[in-house]
Scaffold this motif. Sequence first.
Motif, PDB file in Angstrom:
ATOM      1  N   ASP A   1      -1.289   6.809   0.741  1.00  0.00           N
ATOM      2  CA  ASP A   1      -2.712   7.274   0.828  1.00  0.00           C
ATOM      3  C   ASP A   1      -3.590   5.755   1.321  1.00  0.00           C
ATOM      4  OD1 ASP A   1      -2.300   5.746  -1.607  1.00  0.00           O
ATOM      5  OD2 ASP A   1      -3.109   7.119  -2.906  1.00  0.00           O
TER       6      ASP A   1
ATOM      7  N   ARG B   1       0.812  -1.262  -0.041  1.00  0.00           N
ATOM      8  CA  ARG B   1       0.013   0.107  -0.069  1.00  0.00           C
ATOM      9  C   ARG B   1       0.858   1.250   0.049  1.00  0.00           C
ATOM     10  NH1 ARG B   1      -5.822  -0.990  -0.170  1.00  0.00           N
ATOM     11  NH2 ARG B   1      -5.557  -3.351  -0.327  1.00  0.00           N
ATOM     12  N   GLY B   2       0.414   2.340  -0.774  1.00  0.00           N
ATOM     13  CA  GLY B   2       1.071   3.621  -0.636  1.00  0.00           C
ATOM     14  C   GLY B   2       0.640   4.536   0.468  1.00  0.00           C
TER      15      GLY B   2
ATOM     16  N   THR C   1      -0.529  -0.684  -4.445  1.00  0.00           N
ATOM     17  CA  THR C   1       0.414  -0.016  -5.542  1.00  0.00           C
ATOM     18  C   THR C   1       0.474  -1.369  -6.407  1.00  0.00           C
ATOM     19  OG1 THR C   1       2.474  -1.033  -4.200  1.00  0.00           O
ATOM     20  CG2 THR C   1       1.667   1.156  -3.753  1.00  0.00           C
TER      21      THR C   1
END
Length: 352
Positions: A83, A80-81, A87
């Motif tokens: 935000d 996860r990025g 990804t």
Amino acid sequence: MSTVFYLVTVLAVLVGCCELIGATYVVGWPAIKRPVTIHRNNVVVVDKRLYFPTAGKIKGFRFYSGAIGNAEIQIWRPQRGADGEPTCTMQYIDNRQLFINNNNQVGKAMYLSLRSPLNVQCGDLLGLEITSDVLVSPITFTMEDGPQYHCVKSFWRGISLRGKTYELTDKFNSKPSRKYSLVAVYDEATPLAIGWVPIKRPYVDTSTARTYVDKRMKFEANGEVVGWQFHAKAVGIVFFQVWRPTKYGPCSFRLIGQTRYESKAGQLGIKQVLLEGDERIKVKAGDVIGWRNPGKGVISGWWTYGEQQQCFLKQKFTPVGQLFHLRDTMTYKPNRKYSLRAKFQSCSARRG
């Protein structure tokens, strides 16, 4: 991105990519006839919109067959990025094979039942690889100009992928907005129980306006509270709560969320409250369970002499989001167990 709603009172609701039928989730695009079957082989396509909203077991796949050919239906676990969105760096988890061998199977909606279910975690993604010798997909799809929600990568046939993490790309060569007629059908995992068994215990608090936090009743993973189980011994109001430890001391907590319950005459005993949608309380690993009695106590308990594991506070109101400095100096039989536990769904990658 698509959003999943939890609508358990409705028999069948389609919202974006995901549907809930009774206790069975459906994740994917409807298994209808779509116009395209020409497709490069040995290319993995993972749709970031098609995420599993809870942990569970896939028991089958719906799809629309458009041609003779083979495919591998896959599960990927994205990183996860900042935000919180997935990804294209992903771990390959598992797969099941799909074979369309003759023309009698072409041009119809079909269902592939799995002899051994596929385990998924919250936030896992549905992917597909066409493994046919020819450039054709056995599953129909659409391809249009527009935003791309997929991660793709070409793999040499026969490579062992499971358990490894790969950098996929977010660029299709042409018409990147795609939907494949593929749906995963899966049962939600049984929620875990965090806390003490909700049996009848001999005591109930007679003091008023008390808040308790039990540091032993700790969540070991991110997720959400989907219900409460408890033994109601007395009439009154109780708030079941989730608290988050802070750096300010062993009994300093921030209130994350709570559920109000009113115990009425003639309705005492072992009870269960199920939470839906926004009623559910999102938790992080390390959060702990507590409860507040605006009046006298409601849930039964047992206490004796020994080490104290609860923090407590005498205060009538505890607003959600506020930091509180509780006390750790009970004067009477501080070693206590109360008949309360949370039903917990682990969901370490849930959005929002």
